[in-house]
Design a protein around this motif. Structure first.
Motif, PDB file in Angstrom:
ATOM      1  N   PRO A   3     -13.085  15.745 -22.760  1.00 57.94           N
ATOM      2  CA  PRO A   3     -14.231  15.384 -23.616  1.00 57.94           C
ATOM      3  C   PRO A   3     -14.930  14.100 -23.157  1.00 57.94           C
ATOM      4  CG  PRO A   3     -12.413  16.094 -24.980  1.00 57.94           C
ATOM      5  CD  PRO A   3     -11.885  15.976 -23.551  1.00 57.94           C
ATOM      6  N   ASP A   4     -14.151  13.125 -22.715  1.00 59.80           N
ATOM      7  CA  ASP A   4     -14.759  11.885 -22.226  1.00 59.80           C
ATOM      8  C   ASP A   4     -15.585  12.136 -20.972  1.00 59.80           C
ATOM      9  OD1 ASP A   4     -13.733  10.308 -24.254  1.00 59.80           O
ATOM     10  OD2 ASP A   4     -11.913   9.835 -23.128  1.00 59.80           O
ATOM     11  N   LYS A   5     -15.061  12.964 -20.080  1.00 56.05           N
ATOM     12  CA  LYS A   5     -15.791  13.269 -18.851  1.00 56.05           C
ATOM     13  C   LYS A   5     -17.127  13.927 -19.171  1.00 56.05           C
ATOM     14  CE  LYS A   5     -14.913  16.784 -16.126  1.00 56.05           C
ATOM     15  NZ  LYS A   5     -14.299  17.696 -15.144  1.00 56.05           N
ATOM     16  N   TYR A   6     -17.132  14.845 -20.114  1.00 59.21           N
ATOM     17  CA  TYR A   6     -18.384  15.517 -20.458  1.00 59.21           C
ATOM     18  C   TYR A   6     -19.362  14.577 -21.151  1.00 59.21           C
ATOM     19  CZ  TYR A   6     -16.415  19.802 -18.807  1.00 59.21           C
ATOM     20  OH  TYR A   6     -15.876  20.763 -17.998  1.00 59.21           O
ATOM     21  N   ARG A   7     -18.877  13.656 -21.951  1.00 59.97           N
ATOM     22  CA  ARG A   7     -19.774  12.650 -22.545  1.00 59.97           C
ATOM     23  C   ARG A   7     -20.427  11.815 -21.451  1.00 59.97           C
ATOM     24  NH1 ARG A   7     -15.241  12.024 -26.017  1.00 59.97           N
ATOM     25  NH2 ARG A   7     -15.609  13.119 -27.960  1.00 59.97           N
ATOM     26  N   GLU A   8     -19.647  11.493 -20.425  1.00 60.53           N
ATOM     27  CA  GLU A   8     -20.182  10.712 -19.306  1.00 60.53           C
ATOM     28  C   GLU A   8     -21.164  11.537 -18.478  1.00 60.53           C
ATOM     29  OE1 GLU A   8     -16.533   9.468 -17.509  1.00 60.53           O
ATOM     30  OE2 GLU A   8     -16.239   7.876 -18.992  1.00 60.53           O
ATOM     31  N   LEU A   9     -20.863  12.809 -18.250  1.00 56.78           N
ATOM     32  CA  LEU A   9     -21.789  13.663 -17.517  1.00 56.78           C
ATOM     33  C   LEU A   9     -23.098  13.842 -18.294  1.00 56.78           C
ATOM     34  CD1 LEU A   9     -19.346  16.363 -16.141  1.00 56.78           C
ATOM     35  CD2 LEU A   9     -20.642  14.693 -14.799  1.00 56.78           C
ATOM     36  N   ALA A  32     -17.548   3.884 -17.378  1.00 57.55           N
ATOM     37  CA  ALA A  32     -17.153   2.553 -16.932  1.00 57.55           C
ATOM     38  C   ALA A  32     -17.252   2.451 -15.409  1.00 57.55           C
ATOM     39  CB  ALA A  32     -15.740   2.239 -17.388  1.00 57.55           C
ATOM     40  N   ASP A  33     -17.001   3.580 -14.736  1.00 54.06           N
ATOM     41  CA  ASP A  33     -17.021   3.601 -13.278  1.00 54.06           C
ATOM     42  C   ASP A  33     -17.576   4.963 -12.826  1.00 54.06           C
ATOM     43  OD1 ASP A  33     -16.576   3.346 -10.564  1.00 54.06           O
ATOM     44  OD2 ASP A  33     -14.392   3.348 -10.729  1.00 54.06           O
ATOM     45  N   LEU A  34     -18.721   4.952 -12.177  1.00 51.83           N
ATOM     46  CA  LEU A  34     -19.331   6.208 -11.722  1.00 51.83           C
ATOM     47  C   LEU A  34     -18.455   6.945 -10.709  1.00 51.83           C
ATOM     48  CD1 LEU A  34     -23.097   5.276 -11.366  1.00 51.83           C
ATOM     49  CD2 LEU A  34     -22.044   6.751 -13.076  1.00 51.83           C
ATOM     50  N   ALA A  35     -17.592   6.237 -10.026  1.00 52.88           N
ATOM     51  CA  ALA A  35     -16.725   6.873  -9.034  1.00 52.88           C
ATOM     52  C   ALA A  35     -15.808   7.907  -9.678  1.00 52.88           C
ATOM     53  CB  ALA A  35     -15.909   5.823  -8.300  1.00 52.88           C
ATOM     54  N   VAL A  36     -15.514   7.753 -10.961  1.00 50.00           N
ATOM     55  CA  VAL A  36     -14.673   8.709 -11.667  1.00 50.00           C
ATOM     56  C   VAL A  36     -15.326  10.090 -11.672  1.00 50.00           C
ATOM     57  CG1 VAL A  36     -13.691   9.264 -13.936  1.00 50.00           C
ATOM     58  CG2 VAL A  36     -13.657   6.917 -13.100  1.00 50.00           C
ATOM     59  N   LEU A  37     -16.648  10.118 -11.625  1.00 53.48           N
ATOM     60  CA  LEU A  37     -17.380  11.376 -11.660  1.00 53.48           C
ATOM     61  C   LEU A  37     -17.714  11.912 -10.266  1.00 53.48           C
ATOM     62  CD1 LEU A  37     -19.809  10.509 -14.574  1.00 53.48           C
ATOM     63  CD2 LEU A  37     -17.647  11.744 -14.678  1.00 53.48           C
ATOM     64  N   ALA A  38     -17.178  11.311  -9.239  1.00 50.95           N
ATOM     65  CA  ALA A  38     -17.510  11.692  -7.869  1.00 50.95           C
ATOM     66  C   ALA A  38     -17.209  13.163  -7.592  1.00 50.95           C
ATOM     67  CB  ALA A  38     -16.774  10.808  -6.870  1.00 50.95           C
ATOM     68  N   ASP A  46     -28.673  14.888  -6.565  1.00 47.78           N
ATOM     69  CA  ASP A  46     -29.123  13.600  -6.041  1.00 47.78           C
ATOM     70  C   ASP A  46     -29.557  12.623  -7.126  1.00 47.78           C
ATOM     71  OD1 ASP A  46     -28.685  14.458  -3.444  1.00 47.78           O
ATOM     72  OD2 ASP A  46     -30.690  15.314  -3.281  1.00 47.78           O
ATOM     73  N   ALA A  47     -29.327  12.960  -8.386  1.00 48.12           N
ATOM     74  CA  ALA A  47     -29.779  12.099  -9.479  1.00 48.12           C
ATOM     75  C   ALA A  47     -29.118  10.730  -9.422  1.00 48.12           C
ATOM     76  CB  ALA A  47     -29.496  12.757 -10.827  1.00 48.12           C
ATOM     77  N   PHE A  48     -27.850  10.690  -9.011  1.00 46.45           N
ATOM     78  CA  PHE A  48     -27.111   9.436  -8.939  1.00 46.45           C
ATOM     79  C   PHE A  48     -26.204   9.459  -7.734  1.00 46.45           C
ATOM     80  CE2 PHE A  48     -28.226   9.750 -13.357  1.00 46.45           C
ATOM     81  CZ  PHE A  48     -28.568   8.451 -13.684  1.00 46.45           C
ATOM     82  N   ASP A  49     -26.005   8.309  -7.158  1.00 45.83           N
ATOM     83  CA  ASP A  49     -25.036   8.160  -6.065  1.00 45.83           C
ATOM     84  C   ASP A  49     -23.719   7.762  -6.705  1.00 45.83           C
ATOM     85  OD1 ASP A  49     -23.674   7.776  -3.720  1.00 45.83           O
ATOM     86  OD2 ASP A  49     -24.617   5.845  -3.298  1.00 45.83           O
ATOM     87  N   VAL A  50     -22.757   8.664  -6.717  1.00 46.29           N
ATOM     88  CA  VAL A  50     -21.475   8.383  -7.337  1.00 46.29           C
ATOM     89  C   VAL A  50     -20.379   8.133  -6.307  1.00 46.29           C
ATOM     90  CG1 VAL A  50     -21.974   9.584  -9.478  1.00 46.29           C
ATOM     91  CG2 VAL A  50     -20.962  10.837  -7.579  1.00 46.29           C
ATOM     92  N   SER A  51     -20.770   7.854  -5.083  1.00 44.33           N
ATOM     93  CA  SER A  51     -19.755   7.617  -4.067  1.00 44.33           C
ATOM     94  C   SER A  51     -19.313   6.170  -4.063  1.00 44.33           C
ATOM     95  CB  SER A  51     -20.295   7.996  -2.697  1.00 44.33           C
ATOM     96  OG  SER A  51     -21.478   7.305  -2.404  1.00 44.33           O
TER      97      SER A  51
END
Length: 51
Positions: A3-9, A32-38, A46-51
């Motif tokens: 659920p947290d991941k989907y809230r972040e997405l 908290a950290d975009l890298a979690v969604l990498a 290409d909306a966000f650079d999550v690397s």
């Protein structure tokens, strides 16, 4: 965790479409950290650079 991941997405989606204050995305929250969604980068595109 999921659920947290989907809230972040959804937060990323709202930002990508210029809708961060939209009531439809009221449950979304900034990660908290975009890298979690990498691993979701294929879905994000290409909306966000999550690397």
């Amino acid at each position: 965790m999921a659920p947290d991941k989907y809230r972040e997405l959804f937060w990323l989606e709202a930002r990508a479409h210029g809708l961060p204050d939209s009531p439809e995305f009221s449950f979304a929250h900034e990660p908290a950290d975009l890298a979690v969604l990498a691993r979701e980068s294929a879905a994000i595109g290409d909306a966000f650079d999550v690397s």
